[in-house]
Write an enzyme that holds these catalytic residues in place. Structure first.
Site, PDB file in Angstrom:
ATOM      1  N   HIS A 103      -1.937   9.300   8.871  1.00  9.28           N
ATOM      2  CA  HIS A 103      -0.893   9.436   8.728  1.00  9.28           C
ATOM      3  C   HIS A 103       0.150  10.747  10.445  1.00  9.28           C
ATOM      4  O   HIS A 103      -1.727  10.830  10.996  1.00  9.28           O
ATOM      5  CB  HIS A 103      -0.537  11.433   8.075  1.00  9.28           C
ATOM      6  N   GLU A 120      -4.230  17.014   6.656  1.00  6.93           N
ATOM      7  CA  GLU A 120      -4.632  17.661   5.462  1.00  6.93           C
ATOM      8  C   GLU A 120      -6.108  17.717   5.018  1.00  6.93           C
ATOM      9  O   GLU A 120      -6.871  17.711   5.820  1.00  6.93           O
ATOM     10  CB  GLU A 120      -4.048  16.567   4.051  1.00  6.93           C
ATOM     11  N   ARG A 198       0.007   2.910   5.479  1.00  7.01           N
ATOM     12  CA  ARG A 198      -0.750   2.040   4.792  1.00  7.01           C
ATOM     13  C   ARG A 198      -0.996   0.410   5.206  1.00  7.01           C
ATOM     14  O   ARG A 198      -0.304  -0.178   6.076  1.00  7.01           O
ATOM     15  CB  ARG A 198      -0.063   1.473   3.563  1.00  7.01           C
TER      16      ARG A 198
END
Length: 322
Positions: A103, A120, A198
């Site tokens: 990310h 996260e 991705r």
């Protein structure tokens, strides 16, 4: 109207890699055979949570923020984020390996996508024997070396694999390549962002025979190529105490192992508080009401809560605030 402890309707996401544990283990009422995610608390556009309990049932989280503002969010949170809810709370079941991804940070995400970045953390709720995560590289890597491995289908050779078990916790900062491995169910706490780059998806295809989009070029300037051992979270599990797990600019998470009763004054927190039940069952109360919280459920307390009381015979909770 007083802001009592709020539950929200989960938002279920079918995923190519999803499974049945969210239904079978967490008793979610999702339909479908490949439920990969349960979004527990979300203000992401198009996926906004709705209240599931009490007089505010049916109200959207964004409606509550617009009406109650700092009373719900906290003065410091409202001043910084306005009416944007700053975290996204999920339970995830990976029956198959997720794609290898990363990310972008706030700066890059703002520039490219007008979005927050995505820092996260993961708390492992259950893991099959031998289950692994991918977190970072196993050595320092040059960009050209990374590209060579990616183009020649050798990326796995330079990735770091971590075997996991229940209770293991990982902090995933922006830029770190990562993937949840098959056989893992976890709780995820993250910045409100759905921006993912991705980079490798095991060459698999969906039910229609299509491969998923890769973000090879976007990822090149977002990746942290250095080997770092900064991802495993060490914490204590003392009963009926607040055990610190993660403190970062985007969220603070504590681990609560409740066997009896814990009462705390949270009037000076100046932030909403979220509880995720990762084991057992607890009763959580503030001055405006109480709710039972079972394994796999999530609860939101407004920032104007003065005191919280948690009662359980045996429960494990993640407590999140800003």
């Amino acid at each position: 109207m007083s802001l009592y402890p709020l539950k929200f309707k989960p938002i279920y996401k079918e995923r190519l890699w999803g499974g049945s544990k969210l239904k079978d283990v967490l008793n979610k009422d999702a339909e479908g055979d490949l439920i990969g995610e349960s979004w527990e608390l979300s203000a992401v556009k198009g996926d906004v949570s709705e209240v599931a309990n009490g007089a505010l049932k049916g109200k959207r989280l964004t409606d509550l923020i617009r009406i109650y503002k700092e009373k719900l969010l906290g003065k410091k949170v409202y001043e910084h984020f306005g009416e944007d809810f700053p975290v996204l709370i999920k339970f995830i079941d990976a029956q198959k390996d997720l794609s290898i991804q990363l990310h972008p940070n706030d700066e890059l995400a703002k520039k490219r996508h007008d979005s927050f970045g995505k820092t996260e953390m993961w708390y492992i709720m259950q893991a099959d024997e031998g289950a692994e995560l991918i977190v970072g590289f196993n050595k320092d890597v040059e960009k050209s070396e990374y590209v060579d491995h990616l183009e020649n289908n050798k990326l796995e050779e330079i990735l770091n694999y971590e075997k996991v078990r229940e209770g293991d916790t990982f902090f995933i900062n922006t830029g770190k390549v990562h993937a949840i491995g098959a056989g893992i169910m976890l709780a995820e706490i993250q910045q409100t962002s759905d921006i993912t780059y991705r980079v490798y998806d095991w060459n698999r295809k969906d039910k229609d025979g299509n491969t998923r989009e890769l973000h090879t070029e976007l990822a090149l300037d977002a990746i942290d190529y250095d080997k770092k051992d900064d991802f495993k979270v060490n914490y204590t599990g003392e009963k009926n105490k607040v055990n610190s797990m993660v403190e970062c600019p985007y969220f603070t998470t504590n681990y609560l192992n409740i066997d009896g009763n814990l009462t705390r004054n949270i009037s000076d927190r100046d932030s909403f508080t979220i509880y995720m039940c990762v084991e057992g069952e607890a009763k959580i109360a503030n001055e405006n009401g109480e709710e039972k919280l079972k394994k796999g459920e999530t609860l939101l307390l407004a920032a104007d809560s003065k005191e919280v009381n948690i009662e359980a015979v045996s429960a494990k909770l993640l407590e999140v605030h800003i």
